[in-house]
Design a protein around this motif. Structure first.
Motif, PDB file in Angstrom:
ATOM      1  N   GLU A  51       7.352  -1.113   3.895  1.00 11.88           N
ATOM      2  CA  GLU A  51       6.133  -1.591   4.561  1.00 11.88           C
ATOM      3  C   GLU A  51       6.269  -1.398   6.075  1.00 11.88           C
ATOM      4  O   GLU A  51       7.333  -1.646   6.641  1.00 11.88           O
ATOM      5  CB  GLU A  51       5.904  -3.091   4.308  1.00 11.88           C
ATOM      6  N   LYS A  68       3.310   5.281   7.435  1.00 11.65           N
ATOM      7  CA  LYS A  68       2.845   6.366   6.558  1.00 11.65           C
ATOM      8  C   LYS A  68       1.389   6.750   6.847  1.00 11.65           C
ATOM      9  O   LYS A  68       1.069   7.930   6.936  1.00 11.65           O
ATOM     10  CB  LYS A  68       2.944   5.965   5.078  1.00 11.65           C
ATOM     11  N   GLU A  79      -1.470   6.000  -3.530  1.00 10.09           N
ATOM     12  CA  GLU A  79      -1.171   5.240  -4.751  1.00 10.09           C
ATOM     13  C   GLU A  79      -0.665   3.858  -4.352  1.00 10.09           C
ATOM     14  O   GLU A  79       0.112   3.762  -3.390  1.00 10.09           O
ATOM     15  CB  GLU A  79      -0.112   5.959  -5.595  1.00 10.09           C
ATOM     16  N   PRO A  80      -0.996   2.790  -5.046  1.00 12.64           N
ATOM     17  CA  PRO A  80      -2.028   2.825  -6.074  1.00 12.64           C
ATOM     18  C   PRO A  80      -3.416   2.908  -5.436  1.00 12.64           C
ATOM     19  O   PRO A  80      -3.570   2.561  -4.282  1.00 12.64           O
ATOM     20  CB  PRO A  80      -1.828   1.470  -6.777  1.00 12.64           C
ATOM     21  N   ARG A 100      -5.527  -1.170  -7.946  1.00 18.67           N
ATOM     22  CA  ARG A 100      -4.897  -1.540  -6.662  1.00 18.67           C
ATOM     23  C   ARG A 100      -5.225  -2.996  -6.299  1.00 18.67           C
ATOM     24  O   ARG A 100      -4.354  -3.747  -5.880  1.00 18.67           O
ATOM     25  CB  ARG A 100      -5.362  -0.606  -5.538  1.00 18.67           C
ATOM     26  N   LEU A 158      -2.161  -5.647  -5.855  1.00 21.50           N
ATOM     27  CA  LEU A 158      -1.769  -6.138  -4.528  1.00 21.50           C
ATOM     28  C   LEU A 158      -2.297  -7.543  -4.222  1.00 21.50           C
ATOM     29  O   LEU A 158      -2.054  -8.072  -3.138  1.00 21.50           O
ATOM     30  CB  LEU A 158      -2.216  -5.151  -3.440  1.00 21.50           C
ATOM     31  N   TYR A 162       1.054   0.489 -12.596  1.00 20.71           N
ATOM     32  CA  TYR A 162       1.323   1.584 -11.647  1.00 20.71           C
ATOM     33  C   TYR A 162       1.299   2.935 -12.367  1.00 20.71           C
ATOM     34  O   TYR A 162       0.795   3.935 -11.843  1.00 20.71           O
ATOM     35  CB  TYR A 162       2.669   1.398 -10.943  1.00 20.71           C
ATOM     36  N   ARG A 198      -1.198   6.107 -11.833  1.00 19.59           N
ATOM     37  CA  ARG A 198      -0.670   7.461 -11.520  1.00 19.59           C
ATOM     38  C   ARG A 198      -1.216   8.507 -12.486  1.00 19.59           C
ATOM     39  O   ARG A 198      -1.634   9.603 -12.071  1.00 19.59           O
ATOM     40  CB  ARG A 198       0.871   7.418 -11.563  1.00 19.59           C
ATOM     41  N   ARG A 208       2.452   7.400  -0.874  1.00 17.22           N
ATOM     42  CA  ARG A 208       3.226   6.862  -2.010  1.00 17.22           C
ATOM     43  C   ARG A 208       2.920   7.642  -3.294  1.00 17.22           C
ATOM     44  O   ARG A 208       1.795   8.083  -3.522  1.00 17.22           O
ATOM     45  CB  ARG A 208       2.954   5.380  -2.287  1.00 17.22           C
ATOM     46  N   PHE A 209       3.956   7.767  -4.123  1.00 14.04           N
ATOM     47  CA  PHE A 209       3.813   8.443  -5.418  1.00 14.04           C
ATOM     48  C   PHE A 209       4.915   7.914  -6.334  1.00 14.04           C
ATOM     49  O   PHE A 209       5.372   6.773  -6.175  1.00 14.04           O
ATOM     50  CB  PHE A 209       3.883   9.968  -5.193  1.00 14.04           C
ATOM     51  N   SER A 263       7.903   5.610  -5.386  1.00 13.45           N
ATOM     52  CA  SER A 263       7.694   4.179  -5.116  1.00 13.45           C
ATOM     53  C   SER A 263       8.000   3.354  -6.357  1.00 13.45           C
ATOM     54  O   SER A 263       8.492   2.229  -6.258  1.00 13.45           O
ATOM     55  CB  SER A 263       6.245   3.904  -4.680  1.00 13.45           C
ATOM     56  N   TYR A 321      10.634   0.529  -5.938  1.00 12.71           N
ATOM     57  CA  TYR A 321      10.162  -0.872  -5.946  1.00 12.71           C
ATOM     58  C   TYR A 321      10.433  -1.557  -7.298  1.00 12.71           C
ATOM     59  O   TYR A 321      10.958  -2.663  -7.342  1.00 12.71           O
ATOM     60  CB  TYR A 321       8.666  -0.960  -5.600  1.00 12.71           C
ATOM     61  N   GLN A 322      10.064  -0.889  -8.391  1.00 10.01           N
ATOM     62  CA  GLN A 322      10.264  -1.519  -9.700  1.00 10.01           C
ATOM     63  C   GLN A 322      11.733  -1.410 -10.143  1.00 10.01           C
ATOM     64  O   GLN A 322      12.230  -2.244 -10.872  1.00 10.01           O
ATOM     65  CB  GLN A 322       9.338  -0.888 -10.757  1.00 10.01           C
ATOM     66  N   PHE A 352       3.606  -7.651  -1.697  1.00  8.14           N
ATOM     67  CA  PHE A 352       4.961  -7.164  -1.426  1.00  8.14           C
ATOM     68  C   PHE A 352       5.411  -7.526  -0.020  1.00  8.14           C
ATOM     69  O   PHE A 352       6.577  -7.753   0.221  1.00  8.14           O
ATOM     70  CB  PHE A 352       5.042  -5.647  -1.621  1.00  8.14           C
TER      71      PHE A 352
HETATM   72  P1  TMP Z   1       0.755   0.408   0.545  1.00  4.71           P
HETATM   73  O1  TMP Z   1       0.015   1.455  -0.193  1.00  4.71           O
HETATM   74  O2  TMP Z   1      -0.154  -0.451   1.354  1.00  4.71           O
HETATM   75  O3  TMP Z   1       1.898   0.934   1.324  1.00  4.71           O
HETATM   76  O4  TMP Z   1       1.372  -0.631  -0.500  1.00  4.71           O
HETATM   77  C1  TMP Z   1       1.344  -0.530  -1.835  1.00  4.71           C
HETATM   78  C2  TMP Z   1       2.386  -1.486  -2.366  1.00  4.71           C
HETATM   79  O5  TMP Z   1       2.588  -1.202  -3.752  1.00  4.71           O
HETATM   80  C3  TMP Z   1       3.736  -1.374  -1.689  1.00  4.71           C
HETATM   81  O6  TMP Z   1       4.258  -2.650  -1.439  1.00  4.71           O
HETATM   82  C4  TMP Z   1       4.620  -0.698  -2.710  1.00  4.71           C
HETATM   83  C5  TMP Z   1       3.971  -1.042  -4.016  1.00  4.71           C
HETATM   84  N1  TMP Z   1       4.154  -0.020  -5.051  1.00  4.71           N
HETATM   85  C6  TMP Z   1       5.026  -0.255  -6.100  1.00  4.71           C
HETATM   86  O7  TMP Z   1       5.649  -1.314  -6.175  1.00  4.71           O
HETATM   87  N2  TMP Z   1       5.168   0.695  -7.055  1.00  4.71           N
HETATM   88  C7  TMP Z   1       4.480   1.877  -7.046  1.00  4.71           C
HETATM   89  O8  TMP Z   1       4.647   2.725  -7.940  1.00  4.71           O
HETATM   90  C8  TMP Z   1       3.579   2.119  -5.922  1.00  4.71           C
HETATM   91  C9  TMP Z   1       2.811   3.405  -5.866  1.00  4.71           C
HETATM   92  C10 TMP Z   1       3.451   1.148  -4.974  1.00  4.71           C
END
Ligand code: TMP
Length: 214
Positions: free
Chosen positions: A9, A13, A36-37, A47, A51, A67, A71, A93-94, A97, A101-102, A159
């Motif tokens: 974060e 980007k 994404e998302p 999304r 979020l 997610y 995708r 993001r793709f 991520s 993240y997961q 997040f």
């Molecule tokens: P952002 O698009 O504003 O950067 O944030 C999207 C949030 O979603 C970010 O905290 C990361 C999270 N995310 C996942 O946890 N898994 C994923 O596959 C994607 C695409 C985003």
């Protein structure tokens, strides 16, 4: 040409993606900028669910499948059609991520996530993935300032509300995953000014274009 941007974060980007778009357009390319998302019509709804801080009781697996659903729909309705038309796609993001993240963040198995991603992306992987790397302390400060300015803390930021230890795991996860996928990852130091970060990105794209590698 398919380029993705990744990072914690507040790594910048969105700013960089706009600059890359202008740069590629100046080279005569048609560019589709997406994220994404949320990059497809269905994805926008996903999304909002993913979020929303109110959904903090969502299970790790439910989150993962949302997610992946986002995708899969994004690939088939936006990314693949654009690439088939010969356009450049820039995606904020793709699949990486999800692994980071997961996997590194939430504790699911990165190898399993990579396999599930392979199903979702239908053999479409980025030519280049820029990882904008910086300290989580700096990134979170930047993200909080941005959310406050854009007044979006009411609907987004599940997040961003995670603690520093989580974001430190994310940063380290990205660096580990980038080292395992050197063929397409380019790690950019995003600590400096926006101009410095963009100069490093542009240099790399320029090099790839010259070498006809994208
Ligand atoms: P952002 O698009 O504003 O950067 O944030 C999207 C949030 O979603 C970010 O905290 C990361 C999270 N995310 C996942 O946890 N898994 C994923 O596959 C994607 C695409 C985003």
């Amino acid at each position: 040409m398919f380029i993705t941007l990744e990072g914690i974060e507040g790594c910048g980007k969105s700013t960089q993606i706009r600059r890359i778009k202008t740069f590629l357009e100046s080279k005569g390319m048609t560019v589709v900028q997406t994220l994404e998302p949320g990059g497809s019509a269905l994805g926008a709804t996903l999304r909002a669910i993913l979020l929303n801080p109110k959904n903090s009781d969502i299970t790790g697996l439910t989150e993962l499948f949302l997610y992946l659903a986002d995708r899969s729909q994004h690939i088939s309705s936006v990314i693949k059609p654009a690439l088939d038309r010969g356009e450049a796609v820039l995606c904020d993001r793709f699949a990486d991520s999800t692994v980071v993240y997961q996997g590194y963040g939430r504790g699911l198995d990165p190898k399993l996530l990579h396999q599930l991603n392979s199903v979702a992306v239908n053999s479409i992987w980025p030519d280049i993935t820029f990882l904008l790397d910086l300290e989580p302390e700096i990134g979170l400060k930047r993200a909080l300032t941005r959310n406050f300015q854009e007044n979006k803390h009411a609907t987004e930021g599940r997040f961003e509300a995670e603690n520093l230890a989580f974001h430190t795991r994310i940063r380290e996860g990205y660096l580990t995953w980038a080292a395992l996928n050197r063929d397409r990852f380019v790690v950019i130091d995003a600590t400096g000014s926006r101009e410095d970060t963009f100069a490093a990105i542009k240099k790399h794209i320029h090099f790839k274009l010259q070498a006809n590698k994208i």
